[in-house]
Design an enzyme around this catalytic site. Structure first.
Site, PDB file in Angstrom:
ATOM      1  N   ASP A 266      -8.290  17.452  15.919  1.00 58.15           N
ATOM      2  CA  ASP A 266      -8.032  16.881  14.661  1.00 58.15           C
ATOM      3  C   ASP A 266      -6.563  16.351  14.570  1.00 58.15           C
ATOM      4  O   ASP A 266      -5.534  16.842  15.300  1.00 58.15           O
ATOM      5  CB  ASP A 266      -8.424  17.670  13.290  1.00 58.15           C
ATOM      6  CG  ASP A 266      -8.777  16.740  12.407  1.00 58.15           C
ATOM      7  OD1 ASP A 266      -8.303  15.793  12.240  1.00 58.15           O
ATOM      8  OD2 ASP A 266      -9.411  17.409  11.176  1.00 58.15           O
ATOM      9  N   TYR A 267      -6.105  15.701  13.542  1.00 53.72           N
ATOM     10  CA  TYR A 267      -4.772  14.975  13.307  1.00 53.72           C
ATOM     11  C   TYR A 267      -3.665  16.029  13.446  1.00 53.72           C
ATOM     12  O   TYR A 267      -3.622  16.977  12.649  1.00 53.72           O
ATOM     13  CB  TYR A 267      -4.883  14.620  11.916  1.00 53.72           C
ATOM     14  CG  TYR A 267      -3.914  13.115  11.752  1.00 53.72           C
ATOM     15  CD1 TYR A 267      -4.428  11.851  11.711  1.00 53.72           C
ATOM     16  CD2 TYR A 267      -2.619  13.571  11.494  1.00 53.72           C
ATOM     17  CE1 TYR A 267      -3.638  10.913  11.293  1.00 53.72           C
ATOM     18  CE2 TYR A 267      -1.650  12.527  11.249  1.00 53.72           C
ATOM     19  CZ  TYR A 267      -2.097  11.311  11.308  1.00 53.72           C
ATOM     20  OH  TYR A 267      -1.226  10.328  10.934  1.00 53.72           O
TER      21      TYR A 267
END
Ligand code: BGC
Length: 764
Positions: free
Chosen positions: A289-290
């Site tokens: 994820d980011y």
């Protein structure tokens, strides 16, 4: 020299065949492996690490790409893919840099969060789950993939399949709610819809199941918070939807921000390798994820070099945004902290994804200007979005059949969401152009044209506090009406309401009151909206509440005071038309709650498939020394699976083909469903099973079957479910998936509370 290599690659592809089907293994897999072997032989270490890098591309002006920082990195072979870049023109330009200006001319993969539709926006995922209809979800995903790929995007950060039993958590809006069975069916439907028959088709995209894993169990419903749970709970209740996506052939997996057993998911080898690959046989690639690698520094796992090595070793292949891989893996290799094989493996998986998408065959496969012109936001897609939205609304209350109302006479449409175009698409609608949405006011105006009078007043702001409004309108979509004092808004609304025969109050949350980083500890209607509702009720006119909600809300006051409540979640581009269709009776509501609506926040976590405990409540609340509360009953306000209809459904003649079963016998459970109402309507028939005695404790009920059926007014339909030992299986204390002999309740009904029940015995 460069050209020669590119032509060599193309020639190799031509030689080994152009199309790859993920369903067909064997020959085509071998071709892919040979192709990638050859390519990787030519790659430098830096180029291999470059494939693992996924920067976000902010919105660029065409022509700027080449000179941008990311443009330079692409030329240097330091980028594997990009996300958040939209439009064929821009994507073609950036892809051109990769395949013409980088040494090995490896195409980029382009991703985006296409969560509930692309430009034609559909209801938020929680609403889609309320349809209890996998085929509807699959069709939505197909439309989304068609539009997104027509705009250049071939990789989708969806489906989000995190089970959540905590409506304080804003991201419950992106999920399918609380149930592993429903969640699994829908996970599969999303993957099928996005990926279609062949990933290499120009209108299919690679799905990315997220957030692996358990993100929905964040403590206290606070986003990004700690998760801790037993393996038995994990396997039985939280992991099934991810596994269903893997079984459906999902091409990629995104790690979650939370920790599991004290190790952040992105660095968790047990999760990403032992479970995902070794146990489940996943053979796609894993993206973080980011900035999830970098965030492991704050989790307390070491510096950027350490956490990057940890992530790679655990089984993470691609680094979203943080560039930890790009900047530290070479050093880690030199110092022996990662191996060349670790890097090769990750690089290979990313190249395979590109191969499966057909990008080596044609890097511009998803850059078809003609498709961009003709296949996005079409009339047909909007028709599907409207029809879909009507299937997701949940009728929570309807005293004296107040709904549906006729589209004539004098109707007052009041409330902060009645004419609020910014908030129609709902959270995570990255590609939506909200100005193309249909508001409730527009939908009602159209439906009532030439038939009646419609009056409108805003009545109040969504929240009565400019600071909160700014927090929930972060994308430049403020709804706060600074021009008018609250009192004036209220008075105008009451005066408007008085002119009408019936009031439709359109209330609820702003789109960004749910979604990422939008957790709430009070999940009721903002106080100022209640004040408006109270004033509207005081007029003595009948009030229908249309509720916009990105989560289960606490609605005790509303339930006590308002005769009809229609929960419409966030319904997407066609919200206003779809709401008009249902309010005016063109379509009966048929949605059911995919997550429990609690009485108050203190009951959370609250879910239907709970354990019995050693001191279950027997009979009425309150009993001393039993598992209950002093101040509220254990029951929720609205249970899982609940939703009324304009039809009037009656369940009868519940029959089982046998009550004593053995081994691989099959059990047929049947029931008659009669619609005694005046309206044709769809009903979601639900099958639940309770396993009375187990080697570990078992839930009081588990959803095991759903059937959505249309029953005409006055008609009776016979519904059948076939039950096999497969439906009795669970993960035991050794995490072995099996069933155990014993007594089982078989229960059928229209929600998890009101069920017909019979008991059977099943021997091994
Ligand atoms: C979210 C993901 C999303 C990613 C890329 C993150 O903040 O948690 O769900 O896919 O951003 O936009």
């Amino acid at each position: 020299m460069k050209k020669t290599i590119y032509f060599f690659i193309l020639a190799t592809i031509a030689l080994f065949g152009l199309s790859f089907s993920p369903q067909k293994s064997g020959d085509s897999d071998q071709k892919m492996h040979r192709f990638i072997d050859d390519l990787m032989k030519k790659m430098t270490l830096e180029e291999k690490i470059g494939q693992l890098n996924l920067p976000a591309f902010g919105d660029i002006v065409t022509g700027q790409a080449s000179s941008s920082n990311v443009g330079t990195k692409i030329k240097n072979g330091q980028v594997g893919g990009l996300f958040n870049l939209k439009s064929v023109k821009k994507i073609r330009e950036v892809q051109r840099i990769a395949v013409e200006e980088s040494r090995l001319k490896i195409p980029l993969i382009f991703g985006m969060d296409v969560i509930h539709g692309y430009q034609t926006t559909f209801p938020i995922p929680l609403a889609m789950a309320a349809s209890f209809d996998p085929s509807l979800v699959e069709r939505m995903a197909r439309v989304a993939a068609t539009e997104a790929t027509a705009d250049g995007i071939c990789w989708n950060f969806s489906p989000m399949v995190d089970i959540s039993r905590d409506p304080r958590w804003g991201r419950i809006a992106e999920s399918a709610g609380e149930d592993p069975y429903l969640g699994s069916k829908l996970a599969e439907a999303y993957v099928k819809g996005y990926q279609g028959e062949r990933l290499s088709d120009e209108n299919t995209m690679m799905a990315c199941v997220k957030h692996f894993a358990l993100y929905g169990a964040s403590e206290a419903g606070r986003d990004y918070n700690t998760v801790d749970m037993s393996k038995v709970r994990m396997y039985n209740e939280y992991l099934p939807p991810y596994k269903a996506a893997v079984d459906a052939g999902v091409g990629s997996v995104m790690t979650s921000f939370n920790e599991i057993d004290g190790m952040p998911a992105t660095g968790n080898k047990w999760l990403l390798t032992n479970l995902l690959r070794d146990q489940w046989g996943f053979n796609g690639f894993v993206v973080t994820d980011y900035t999830a690698i970098n965030e492991m520094i704050d989790h307390g796992m070491g510096d950027l070099q350490q956490v990057s090595a940890l992530a790679l070793k655990a089984g993470t292949d691609m680094d979203m945004v943080g560039e930890g891989f790009l900047t530290s893996l070479k050093k880690s290799l030199d110092e022996g902290k990662v191996s060349e094989n670790d890097i090769n493996q990750a690089c290979r998986r990313i190249l395979e994804a590109k191969y499966k998408l057909g990008l080596f065959d044609d890097p511009y496969r998803y850059c078809n200007e003609e498709r961009a012109e003709n296949e996005i936001f079409t009339v047909e897609n909007n028709r599907i979005a409207r029809e879909t939205a009507t299937q997701t609304f949940v009728l929570l209350k309807n005293d004296q059949d107040l709904l549906p109302i006729e589209a004539k006479g004098k109707i007052a449409l009041i409330g902060p969401l009645a004419d609020n175009i910014q908030n129609m698409p709902g959270t995570w609608s990255v590609a939506a152009d909200y100005t193309q949405s249909v508001t409730v006011l527009q939908g009602f105006t159209e439906a009532m044209k030439g038939k009646g009078e419609l009056f409108y007043a805003k009545g109040c702001n969504i929240v009565d506090d400019a600071t909160m409004d700014a927090r929930v309108a972060p994308f430049g979509r403020p709804s706060f009406d600074q021009g008018k004092p609250s009192e004036q808004l209220l008075n105008e609304a009451v005066a408007t309401a008085k002119k009408a025969d019936i009031i439709v109050a359109v209330m609820g949350e702003a789109a960004e009151m749910s979604g990422e980083s939008s957790s709430r500890t009070d999940i009721g209607l903002p106080e100022n909206q209640r004040t408006l509702l109270a004033a509207l009720l005081k007029t003595g006119k009948p009030v229908v509440m249309v509720l916009f909600a990105g989560r289960p809300m606490t609605l005790s006051w509303e339930n006590d005071n308002i005769p009809a409540i229609l929960n419409v979640w966030f319904a997407g581009t066609q919200a206003g038309n779809a709401i008009a269709d249902v309010v005016f009776g063109k379509t009966s509501p048929s949605g059911k709650l995919p997550a429990t609506f609690p009485v108050n926040v203190g009951q959370i976590p609250i879910y239907y498939n709970h354990k019995n405990t050693g001191r279950p409540l027997q009979g009425a609340w309150f009993q001393k020394f039993r598992s209950n509360y002093l101040d509220v009953p254990n029951e929720p306000l609205f249970p899982f699976g609940f939703g009324l209809s304009y039809g009037r459904f009656e369940y009868s003649d519940f029959n089982l083909s046998k009550t004593q079963l053995k081994g691989n016998d099959q059990l047929i459970a049947s029931v008659s469903l009669t619609n005694n109402g005046k309206h044709d309507a769809q009903e979601v028939v639900q099958l639940y099973i309770r396993d009375w005695v187990g080697s570990i404790t078992r839930p009081v009920a588990e959803l095991k079957g759903i059937q959505k059926v249309l029953v005409k007014s006055g008609e009776t339909k016979n519904i059948q479910f076939t039950i096999t030992p497969e439906d009795l299986k669970f993960y035991n204390a050794e995490l072995k998936y099996d069933w155990e002999a014993g007594d089982f309740d078989i229960m059928i009904g229209g929600n998890s509370r009101d069920l017909l029940k019979k008991t059977i015995h099943w021997e091994k």
